[in-house]
Scaffold this motif. Structure first.
Motif, PDB file in Angstrom:
ATOM      1  N   ARG A 129       0.806  -1.212   0.000  1.00 40.43           N
ATOM      2  CA  ARG A 129       0.000   0.000   0.000  1.00 40.43           C
ATOM      3  C   ARG A 129       0.847   1.274   0.000  1.00 40.43           C
ATOM      4  O   ARG A 129       0.359   2.346  -0.324  1.00 40.43           O
ATOM      5  CB  ARG A 129      -0.934   0.006   1.204  1.00 40.43           C
ATOM      6  CG  ARG A 129      -2.155  -0.868   1.022  1.00 40.43           C
ATOM      7  CD  ARG A 129      -3.161  -0.696   2.115  1.00 40.43           C
ATOM      8  NE  ARG A 129      -2.678  -1.175   3.399  1.00 40.43           N
ATOM      9  CZ  ARG A 129      -3.454  -1.309   4.478  1.00 40.43           C
ATOM     10  NH1 ARG A 129      -4.723  -0.971   4.401  1.00 40.43           N
ATOM     11  NH2 ARG A 129      -2.958  -1.752   5.603  1.00 40.43           N
ATOM     12  N   SER A 130       2.099   1.168   0.380  1.00 37.25           N
ATOM     13  CA  SER A 130       2.971   2.340   0.441  1.00 37.25           C
ATOM     14  C   SER A 130       3.766   2.473  -0.855  1.00 37.25           C
ATOM     15  O   SER A 130       4.265   1.481  -1.403  1.00 37.25           O
ATOM     16  CB  SER A 130       3.928   2.222   1.634  1.00 37.25           C
ATOM     17  OG  SER A 130       4.894   3.244   1.604  1.00 37.25           O
ATOM     18  N   VAL A 131       3.890   3.718  -1.335  1.00 39.98           N
ATOM     19  CA  VAL A 131       4.659   3.965  -2.546  1.00 39.98           C
ATOM     20  C   VAL A 131       6.132   3.628  -2.332  1.00 39.98           C
ATOM     21  O   VAL A 131       6.809   3.093  -3.220  1.00 39.98           O
ATOM     22  CB  VAL A 131       4.485   5.430  -2.995  1.00 39.98           C
ATOM     23  CG1 VAL A 131       5.350   5.729  -4.213  1.00 39.98           C
ATOM     24  CG2 VAL A 131       3.027   5.727  -3.290  1.00 39.98           C
ATOM     25  N   ASN A 132       6.637   3.923  -1.142  1.00 39.02           N
ATOM     26  CA  ASN A 132       8.045   3.615  -0.850  1.00 39.02           C
ATOM     27  C   ASN A 132       8.306   2.117  -0.889  1.00 39.02           C
ATOM     28  O   ASN A 132       9.339   1.662  -1.385  1.00 39.02           O
ATOM     29  CB  ASN A 132       8.430   4.183   0.517  1.00 39.02           C
ATOM     30  CG  ASN A 132       8.426   5.698   0.531  1.00 39.02           C
ATOM     31  OD1 ASN A 132       8.665   6.329  -0.495  1.00 39.02           O
ATOM     32  ND2 ASN A 132       8.146   6.280   1.683  1.00 39.02           N
ATOM     33  N   VAL A 133       7.368   1.344  -0.365  1.00 38.37           N
ATOM     34  CA  VAL A 133       7.519  -0.109  -0.375  1.00 38.37           C
ATOM     35  C   VAL A 133       7.528  -0.628  -1.810  1.00 38.37           C
ATOM     36  O   VAL A 133       8.340  -1.490  -2.176  1.00 38.37           O
ATOM     37  CB  VAL A 133       6.402  -0.771   0.448  1.00 38.37           C
ATOM     38  CG1 VAL A 133       6.423  -2.282   0.272  1.00 38.37           C
ATOM     39  CG2 VAL A 133       6.540  -0.414   1.915  1.00 38.37           C
ATOM     40  N   ILE A 134       6.639  -0.105  -2.652  1.00 32.70           N
ATOM     41  CA  ILE A 134       6.591  -0.539  -4.051  1.00 32.70           C
ATOM     42  C   ILE A 134       7.883  -0.174  -4.770  1.00 32.70           C
ATOM     43  O   ILE A 134       8.402  -0.930  -5.596  1.00 32.70           O
ATOM     44  CB  ILE A 134       5.376   0.077  -4.752  1.00 32.70           C
ATOM     45  CG1 ILE A 134       4.078  -0.426  -4.102  1.00 32.70           C
ATOM     46  CG2 ILE A 134       5.379  -0.263  -6.236  1.00 32.70           C
ATOM     47  CD1 ILE A 134       2.836   0.227  -4.653  1.00 32.70           C
ATOM     48  N   ALA A 135       8.428   1.000  -4.457  1.00 36.44           N
ATOM     49  CA  ALA A 135       9.649   1.432  -5.129  1.00 36.44           C
ATOM     50  C   ALA A 135      10.833   0.564  -4.762  1.00 36.44           C
ATOM     51  O   ALA A 135      11.664   0.226  -5.618  1.00 36.44           O
ATOM     52  CB  ALA A 135       9.931   2.896  -4.782  1.00 36.44           C
ATOM     53  N   PHE A 136      10.932   0.163  -3.494  1.00 38.89           N
ATOM     54  CA  PHE A 136      12.074  -0.631  -3.048  1.00 38.89           C
ATOM     55  C   PHE A 136      11.848  -2.132  -3.212  1.00 38.89           C
ATOM     56  O   PHE A 136      12.793  -2.878  -3.472  1.00 38.89           O
ATOM     57  CB  PHE A 136      12.386  -0.318  -1.578  1.00 38.89           C
ATOM     58  CG  PHE A 136      13.031   1.020  -1.370  1.00 38.89           C
ATOM     59  CD1 PHE A 136      14.336   1.249  -1.774  1.00 38.89           C
ATOM     60  CD2 PHE A 136      12.325   2.056  -0.783  1.00 38.89           C
ATOM     61  CE1 PHE A 136      14.940   2.484  -1.579  1.00 38.89           C
ATOM     62  CE2 PHE A 136      12.916   3.300  -0.590  1.00 38.89           C
ATOM     63  CZ  PHE A 136      14.225   3.513  -0.994  1.00 38.89           C
ATOM     64  N   TYR A 137      10.612  -2.585  -3.043  1.00 36.01           N
ATOM     65  CA  TYR A 137      10.322  -4.025  -3.066  1.00 36.01           C
ATOM     66  C   TYR A 137       9.147  -4.289  -4.012  1.00 36.01           C
ATOM     67  O   TYR A 137       8.032  -4.623  -3.576  1.00 36.01           O
ATOM     68  CB  TYR A 137       9.996  -4.527  -1.660  1.00 36.01           C
ATOM     69  CG  TYR A 137      10.907  -3.963  -0.595  1.00 36.01           C
ATOM     70  CD1 TYR A 137      12.255  -4.292  -0.565  1.00 36.01           C
ATOM     71  CD2 TYR A 137      10.410  -3.082   0.378  1.00 36.01           C
ATOM     72  CE1 TYR A 137      13.099  -3.772   0.410  1.00 36.01           C
ATOM     73  CE2 TYR A 137      11.243  -2.566   1.349  1.00 36.01           C
ATOM     74  CZ  TYR A 137      12.584  -2.906   1.361  1.00 36.01           C
ATOM     75  OH  TYR A 137      13.420  -2.376   2.319  1.00 36.01           O
ATOM     76  N   PRO A 138       9.349  -4.153  -5.321  1.00 32.55           N
ATOM     77  CA  PRO A 138       8.230  -4.298  -6.271  1.00 32.55           C
ATOM     78  C   PRO A 138       7.650  -5.700  -6.329  1.00 32.55           C
ATOM     79  O   PRO A 138       6.523  -5.864  -6.811  1.00 32.55           O
ATOM     80  CB  PRO A 138       8.862  -3.900  -7.613  1.00 32.55           C
ATOM     81  CG  PRO A 138      10.335  -4.126  -7.441  1.00 32.55           C
ATOM     82  CD  PRO A 138      10.622  -3.830  -6.001  1.00 32.55           C
ATOM     83  N   TRP A 139       8.381  -6.713  -5.860  1.00 29.00           N
ATOM     84  CA  TRP A 139       7.851  -8.076  -5.928  1.00 29.00           C
ATOM     85  C   TRP A 139       6.663  -8.283  -4.982  1.00 29.00           C
ATOM     86  O   TRP A 139       5.970  -9.297  -5.088  1.00 29.00           O
ATOM     87  CB  TRP A 139       8.948  -9.089  -5.614  1.00 29.00           C
ATOM     88  CG  TRP A 139       9.621  -8.903  -4.287  1.00 29.00           C
ATOM     89  CD1 TRP A 139       9.238  -9.394  -3.086  1.00 29.00           C
ATOM     90  CD2 TRP A 139      10.818  -8.148  -4.044  1.00 29.00           C
ATOM     91  NE1 TRP A 139      10.103  -9.006  -2.098  1.00 29.00           N
ATOM     92  CE2 TRP A 139      11.087  -8.252  -2.665  1.00 29.00           C
ATOM     93  CE3 TRP A 139      11.688  -7.415  -4.846  1.00 29.00           C
ATOM     94  CZ2 TRP A 139      12.189  -7.633  -2.068  1.00 29.00           C
ATOM     95  CZ3 TRP A 139      12.783  -6.808  -4.262  1.00 29.00           C
ATOM     96  CH2 TRP A 139      13.027  -6.909  -2.898  1.00 29.00           C
ATOM     97  N   LEU A 140       6.408  -7.338  -4.090  1.00 23.69           N
ATOM     98  CA  LEU A 140       5.227  -7.462  -3.234  1.00 23.69           C
ATOM     99  C   LEU A 140       3.935  -7.240  -4.010  1.00 23.69           C
ATOM    100  O   LEU A 140       2.841  -7.491  -3.481  1.00 23.69           O
ATOM    101  CB  LEU A 140       5.320  -6.475  -2.076  1.00 23.69           C
ATOM    102  CG  LEU A 140       6.472  -6.715  -1.084  1.00 23.69           C
ATOM    103  CD1 LEU A 140       6.437  -5.689   0.029  1.00 23.69           C
ATOM    104  CD2 LEU A 140       6.415  -8.125  -0.517  1.00 23.69           C
ATOM    105  N   LEU A 141       4.035  -6.754  -5.246  1.00 24.44           N
ATOM    106  CA  LEU A 141       2.855  -6.613  -6.112  1.00 24.44           C
ATOM    107  C   LEU A 141       2.542  -7.877  -6.895  1.00 24.44           C
ATOM    108  O   LEU A 141       1.561  -7.910  -7.642  1.00 24.44           O
ATOM    109  CB  LEU A 141       3.064  -5.452  -7.098  1.00 24.44           C
ATOM    110  CG  LEU A 141       2.904  -4.034  -6.548  1.00 24.44           C
ATOM    111  CD1 LEU A 141       3.263  -3.022  -7.626  1.00 24.44           C
ATOM    112  CD2 LEU A 141       1.486  -3.788  -6.058  1.00 24.44           C
TER     113      LEU A 141
END
Length: 392
Positions: free
Chosen positions: A352-364
């Motif tokens: 849900r966090s943009v920072n998380v998506i930027a650093f850890y895209p595999w969570l999508l």
């Protein structure tokens, strides 16, 4: 040649010619292929037409494999649902290799080393090419309880002894993303079927009675449908999900979400059933059934509903992905299912966090099976609709 003038075995045929006129549409005048189609049942005809729709057929096979997988997801997943690898938090996906330094080794992954960036506090992982970890198949690995009842440890694929295998990476607690996607399929796929079954029954019963009887009951049903369809779906989902007590167990919340999705999705099907029955109830065969003393339930179930079964099949298959999306949206917003139950929507809350998506895209990555399942249901629905259409 008529049946009454059939010759004895071995007798000449000259004096056994029938005077009946030749019928080019009789079974005797057809080729074997034409006779096979002429004598086939409705189900067989539907199956033949469905097989010609290759995309729908492959989509059905894909969905069948997924639903079979959820029965044995403990065996398919490399790790237990709750296993944490604290030394590999936010580990990126590992590549599977077959050759090492020009020699065929078989499926393996390289071991990993972790370094901590003291400026950003980010964990950096690098492959150790000297550490070859062969994957094991049909092996004993992480312990689990099959369907929460039977203890076991047998897996389809396991990492090497004292090794790691994170094909889709790990999350913030070091849990394997691939294993959690496989476990989450059990909830996300079944909630769609249960919700559609509930809404299908409500839509057919209420819409069938409204279309067959009409009058005051039809008027009341139409006003209720109009009110429900005028309400925004997402705020209504949120409101109904928010009233569920936090003290409920996860399994009760699961059935509560299923009930909510089913209660809000029956209106479109009920209106379609009602409009069809308003037209079909004036047919002669309905009047004949009424004169013979058939009850309304039998007339609706045996004579009217099968007349537009193709539309019902298409509506049901298209409604399943809608249920899956509804559960995903509620869980993503934090008002649906709650841990320890795991679904694809709950897995997406990690991103849900943009920072998380930027650093850890595999969570999508949990979004990928959601898209594939929705497309497969839509393609299969198109194929079933065409196969069940009597005018095609």
């Amino acid at each position: 040649m008529t049946t009454s003038s059939l010759p004895a075995p071995g007798a000449p045929l000259d004096h056994y010619v029938s005077d009946a006129p030749f019928d080019p549409y009789s079974v005797e005048a057809m080729t074997p292929a034409q006779a096979k189609v002429y004598q086939a049942s409705q189900r067989r005809l539907m199956w033949w037409k469905f097989k010609r729709h290759k995309v729908a057929l492959w989509s059905a096979m894909f969905l069948a494999a997924l639903y079979f997988m959820i029965l044995i997801c403990e065996f398919v997943a490399p790790y237990n649902l709750h296993t944490r690898n604290v030394d590999f938090i936010y580990s990126p996906p590992q590549d599977v290799h077959f050759f090492h330094e020009g020699s065929f080794v078989g499926p393996f992954v390289y071991g990993r080393k972790m370094t901590l960036d003291m400026d950003t506090l980010k964990r950096n992982y690098t492959d150790d090419t000297n550490d070859v970890q062969k994957l094991r198949f049909f092996c004993s690995g992480d312990p689990y309880e099959f369907w929460g009842l039977v203890p076991g440890s047998f897996h389809f694929v396991c990492p090497a002894k004292d090794g790691q295998f994170f094909y889709l990476g790990t999350d913030r607690l070091g849990r394997d993303v691939l294993s959690r996607i496989i476990y989450g399929a059990r909830i996300s796929l079944t909630i769609g079927l249960l919700g559609v079954t509930f809404s299908f029954v409500l839509g057919v019963i209420i819409g069938g009675l409204a279309g067959y009887h009409g009058g005051t009951f039809d008027l009341i049903v139409q006003r209720i449908i109009e009110v429900l369809q005028s309400l925004p779906s997402i705020p209504l989902w949120l409101a109904l999900a928010a009233i569920m007590p936090v003290t409920w167990s996860p399994i009760v919340v699961y059935f509560g979400i299923t009930l909510i999705l089913g209660l809000l999705d029956w209106t479109g099907l009920a209106r379609a059933v009602r409009s069809k029955l308003l037209a079909l109830r004036e047919e002669d065969y309905v009047l004949a059934a009424q004169l013979m003393g058939a009850r309304p339930a039998r007339i609706i179930g045996r004579h009217l509903i099968p007349g537009f079964m193709s539309h019902l099949i298409a509506s049901a298959t298209i409604a399943v992905p809608g249920m899956i999306l509804g559960e995903t949206a509620l869980s993503f917003l934090g008002l649906g299912l709650r841990p320890p139950i795991t679904s694809w929507g709950i897995l997406l809350t990690e991103a849900r966090s943009v920072n998380v998506i930027a650093f850890y895209p595999w969570l999508l990555y949990p979004m990928i099976p959601v898209v594939l399942v929705i497309l497969a249901f839509n393609f299969m629905g198109d194929g079933l609709r065409d196969a069940a259409d009597p005018y095609r």
